[in-house]
Design an enzyme around this catalytic site. Structure first.
Site, PDB file in Angstrom:
ATOM      1  N   GLU A   1      49.952  49.090  37.908  1.00 52.14           N
ATOM      2  CA  GLU A   1      48.977  50.018  36.824  1.00 52.14           C
ATOM      3  C   GLU A   1      50.280  50.370  35.859  1.00 52.14           C
ATOM      4  O   GLU A   1      51.448  50.092  35.782  1.00 52.14           O
ATOM      5  CB  GLU A   1      49.015  50.902  37.921  1.00 52.14           C
TER       6      GLU A   1
ATOM      7  N   ARG B   1      55.485  46.192  51.733  1.00 50.37           N
ATOM      8  CA  ARG B   1      56.310  46.786  50.511  1.00 50.37           C
ATOM      9  C   ARG B   1      57.556  46.525  50.674  1.00 50.37           C
ATOM     10  O   ARG B   1      58.346  46.871  51.909  1.00 50.37           O
ATOM     11  CB  ARG B   1      55.763  47.798  49.605  1.00 50.37           C
TER      12      ARG B   1
ATOM     13  N   LYS C   1      57.820  54.742  40.965  1.00 51.35           N
ATOM     14  CA  LYS C   1      57.793  54.179  39.618  1.00 51.35           C
ATOM     15  C   LYS C   1      57.881  55.734  38.796  1.00 51.35           C
ATOM     16  O   LYS C   1      58.581  56.153  38.248  1.00 51.35           O
ATOM     17  CB  LYS C   1      56.594  53.905  38.892  1.00 51.35           C
TER      18      LYS C   1
HETATM   19  P1  ATP Z   1      54.692  52.423  42.397  1.00 48.27           P
HETATM   20  O1  ATP Z   1      54.778  53.333  43.688  1.00 48.27           O
HETATM   21  O2  ATP Z   1      56.761  52.558  42.232  1.00 48.27           O
HETATM   22  O3  ATP Z   1      54.311  53.117  41.709  1.00 48.27           O
HETATM   23  P2  ATP Z   1      52.805  50.929  42.847  1.00 48.27           P
HETATM   24  O4  ATP Z   1      52.511  50.204  43.603  1.00 48.27           O
HETATM   25  O5  ATP Z   1      51.660  52.519  42.437  1.00 48.27           O
HETATM   26  O6  ATP Z   1      53.688  50.883  42.810  1.00 48.27           O
HETATM   27  P3  ATP Z   1      51.373  49.340  41.273  1.00 48.27           P
HETATM   28  O7  ATP Z   1      51.686  49.615  39.658  1.00 48.27           O
HETATM   29  O8  ATP Z   1      49.881  49.442  41.534  1.00 48.27           O
HETATM   30  O9  ATP Z   1      52.633  50.367  41.694  1.00 48.27           O
HETATM   31  O10 ATP Z   1      51.235  47.847  41.696  1.00 48.27           O
HETATM   32  C1  ATP Z   1      51.289  46.446  40.933  1.00 48.27           C
HETATM   33  C2  ATP Z   1      51.053  45.590  42.403  1.00 48.27           C
HETATM   34  O11 ATP Z   1      52.623  45.541  43.063  1.00 48.27           O
HETATM   35  C3  ATP Z   1      50.675  46.508  43.446  1.00 48.27           C
HETATM   36  O12 ATP Z   1      49.633  45.247  44.532  1.00 48.27           O
HETATM   37  C4  ATP Z   1      51.152  47.138  44.430  1.00 48.27           C
HETATM   38  O13 ATP Z   1      50.855  46.531  45.996  1.00 48.27           O
HETATM   39  C5  ATP Z   1      52.327  45.682  44.165  1.00 48.27           C
HETATM   40  N1  ATP Z   1      53.626  46.782  44.802  1.00 48.27           N
HETATM   41  C6  ATP Z   1      54.061  47.827  43.980  1.00 48.27           C
HETATM   42  N2  ATP Z   1      55.292  48.041  44.959  1.00 48.27           N
HETATM   43  C7  ATP Z   1      55.964  47.278  45.512  1.00 48.27           C
HETATM   44  C8  ATP Z   1      56.932  47.223  46.652  1.00 48.27           C
HETATM   45  N3  ATP Z   1      58.094  47.725  46.402  1.00 48.27           N
HETATM   46  N4  ATP Z   1      57.159  46.390  46.698  1.00 48.27           N
HETATM   47  C9  ATP Z   1      56.268  44.973  46.955  1.00 48.27           C
HETATM   48  N5  ATP Z   1      54.871  44.966  46.182  1.00 48.27           N
HETATM   49  C10 ATP Z   1      55.024  46.554  45.600  1.00 48.27           C
HETATM   50 MG    MG Z   2      50.019  52.103  42.063  1.00 49.89          MG
END
Ligand code: ATP
Ligand code: MG
Length: 543
Positions: A31, A256, A266
């Site tokens: 995102e 994760r 983020k």
């Molecule tokens: P955040 O909680 O930091 O905002 P998010 O999951 O909302 O992270 P996205 O941009 O949606 O961030 O993530 C893109 C991809 O990276 C998704 O498939 C998500 O599951 C994966 N991802 C995000 N954070 C992690 C993590 N800590 N470990 C492994 N994969 C992750």
């Molecule tokens: Mg997300």
């Protein structure tokens, strides 16, 4: 050594053997609401790893269905970080490019009697959703006719209704034990300018509806996501099947990456940026990929780390020291050695004139390379490499003692001068003749070897040292922010060869640490380095 497969590879191997798929297609779906962090690197390594292992494809798809928090700055930074890690996506796609097709899918669900327009407020919907132990209550609008729903949904799209006054909901089962299946919202009204579609839309699809469709439209075979989506999988499958994609993509969840003493979200990282606690998303202390790049972490070390962490099905916390171990291992093999003195005092040397040495860049390198280091009768040494009152077991220069200057002579103490505060200003020594490597006195026993910098030929530089963003402990992030996470050494001196370093060149400053030239290295006569990692740590990879 043949590596064992992880559970994702087991699923893929089965799907290839059974003939369910002949080509593997994955996607990385960020995102664009922040910079990528080390957790994302984990996901990147898995998704692009599958592409590489199975000679398949991996798309970069921006999951930009939430206009409020998204920005082009983030879109650009994400691409740069993925390229830096060394991955190549097949297609660059945007979920927002599918808004028309998603809208058509919503119409299809309405026509099948599987979606309805609901006029309840967000609070009412929440109150009627039930709990883990009690079922929810049907919405009074659940039985609207298909024609009425089609008409209302079209008018939602045309902007007739206020934000939040109506939503489109899937009609599934308010008594489902899985709360995600209790008539979830799939479209909402939101007047917000989107970074790509502008003001074309005032209704936006919800993640749980949009994501399976994005995957299905692209022919993704395995949609790899993190564990918190496990409970959403029934809805993922419901959407794809009822919108005509069967079997369609398969969602697979993994744990994760969490790491101690840093923040992996983020939202929190953005807060650190917005409050000015750090100097932007690429601050060298940030767990973002751009922060790590600025700091000097090699991309290969990050990939190596993700590989070592492996793919797990249960959440756990990885020790940040393990990432540092991988960085250190990479740098030990690849970084050139150099002599730098962080907190200099003068050493005056009797019995020598100027000399030039050819020294090895890196003792671990396969093809040996050398650079010149000049020496004279005045050098800088570290303040704490000479002590008037040494602690027990002190191995460096003391009153009456001797020490070896690295790559040069053994020197014998003669005298020293202190300032009015009793701080040492300079120390005078006498060389031991023929004590350089290969000389007849080279075998003379000395306890310590110290680095030095020629005081007649050096570069003044600034060293930045970083510590963890968070102090040890469990409490709230805000209470654990480390106020001393950035320390600056303004008076360091380096051997003159470092004048030729380029931005982001990495070095082992002997006895000090691994350092990387800053991005603006050499500009305006300023020579600054970031400490990447310290030389040693107690972390044991085999424990
Ligand atoms: P955040 O909680 O930091 O905002 P998010 O999951 O909302 O992270 P996205 O941009 O949606 O961030 O993530 C893109 C991809 O990276 C998704 O498939 C998500 O599951 C994966 N991802 C995000 N954070 C992690 C993590 N800590 N470990 C492994 N994969 C992750
Ligand atoms: Mg997300």
């Amino acid at each position: 050594m043949e590596k064992s497969t992880n559970f994702i590879e087991d699923i893929i191997n089965n799907d290839l053997e059974s003939g369910k798929h002949s080509e593997i297609i994955t996607r990385f779906p960020p995102e664009p609401n922040g910079y990528l962090h080390i957790g994302h690197a984990k996901s990147l390594c898995i998704n692009f790893g599958m592409k590489e292992k199975y000679h398949g494809k991996c798309n970069l798809r921006y999951d930009d269905t939430n206009p409020a928090k998204e920005d082009v700055e983030y879109v650009d930074s994400i691409k740069k970080d993925i390229e830096w890690l060394g991955f190549k996506w097949d297609e660059e796609l945007y979920a927002s490019d599918y808004f028309d097709r998603m809208y058509e899918c919503a119409i299809l669900l309405i026509k099948k009697g599987l979606a309805f327009v609901c006029d309840m407020t967000g609070d009412e919907i929440r109150e009627n959703r039930g709990t883990l132990t009690t079922p929810g209550k049907n919405s009074p609008y659940r039985d609207r006719s298909i024609d009425e729903n089609l008409d209302l949904f079209q008018r939602m799209k045309e902007g007739e209704f206020a934000d939040g006054s109506k939503v489109l909901r899937a009609k599934i089962d308010m008594a489902s034990p899985n709360i995600n299946m209790r008539d979830p919202i799939i479209y909402r009204i939101l007047r917000e300018t989107h970074h790509r579609t502008g003001d074309k839309w005032c209704i936006y699809p919800m993640y749980d509806f949009a994501h399976p469709l994005e995957d299905a439209f692209e022919g993704i075979t395995h949609s790899i996501c993190t564990l918190e989506f496990e409970d959403h999988r029934p809805l993922y499958d419901w959407v794809k099947i009822n919108c005509g994609f069967d079997p369609g993509p398969r969602q697979i969840e993994f744990a994760r990456l969490n790491m101690n003493r840093t923040i992996m979200s983020k939202r929190y990282l953005k807060k650190l940026v917005d409050t000015g606690f750090v100097d932007g998303w690429s601050d060298p202390r940030m767990p973002t990929l751009s922060g790590m790049r600025e700091r000097g972490y090699p991309a290969e070390a990050i990939r190596d780390f993700c590989e070592r962490v492996g793919v797990a099905k249960a959440n756990s916390e990885v020790n940040t020291a393990m990432l540092e171990f991988c960085v250190r291992e990479n740098l030990n093999a690849n970084a050139d050695r150099a002599m730098v003195v962080k907190d200099p005092i003068k050493m005056i040397i009797e019995g020598v004139d100027e000399e030039v040495y050819e020294v090895e860049n890196n003792p671990n390198a396969e093809d040996k390379q050398y650079h010149k280091v000049t020496f004279s009768n005045q050098v800088f040494i570290e303040r704490d490499d000479f002590m008037i009152d040494p602690p027990p077991k002190y191995k460096r220069l003391v009153v009456g003692g001797s020490v070896r200057l690295r790559n040069s002579y053994i020197v014998q103490y003669k005298s020293h001068v202190c300032d009015s505060n009793g701080n040492v200003e300079s120390v005078t020594v006498q060389i031991i003749p023929d004590s350089k490597s290969g000389g007849v006195n080279a075998g003379m026993k000395v306890k310590g070897v110290i680095q030095w910098v020629n005081a007649k030929d050096y570069v003044s530089c600034v060293l930045h040292e970083y510590d963890y963003l968070l102090m040890d402990g469990d409490g709230d992030f805000n209470d654990r922010l480390n106020p001393n996470s950035h320390i600056v050494f303004e008076n360091a001196v380096a051997e003159s060869s470092l004048k030729n370093a380029k931005p982001y060149d990495r070095f082992q400053f002997m006895r000090i640490g691994y350092y990387s030239a800053k991005g603006n290295y050499g500009k305006d006569g300023k020579y600054e380095f970031n400490r990447i990692v310290s030389l040693k740590d107690s972390f044991n990879i085999n424990k």
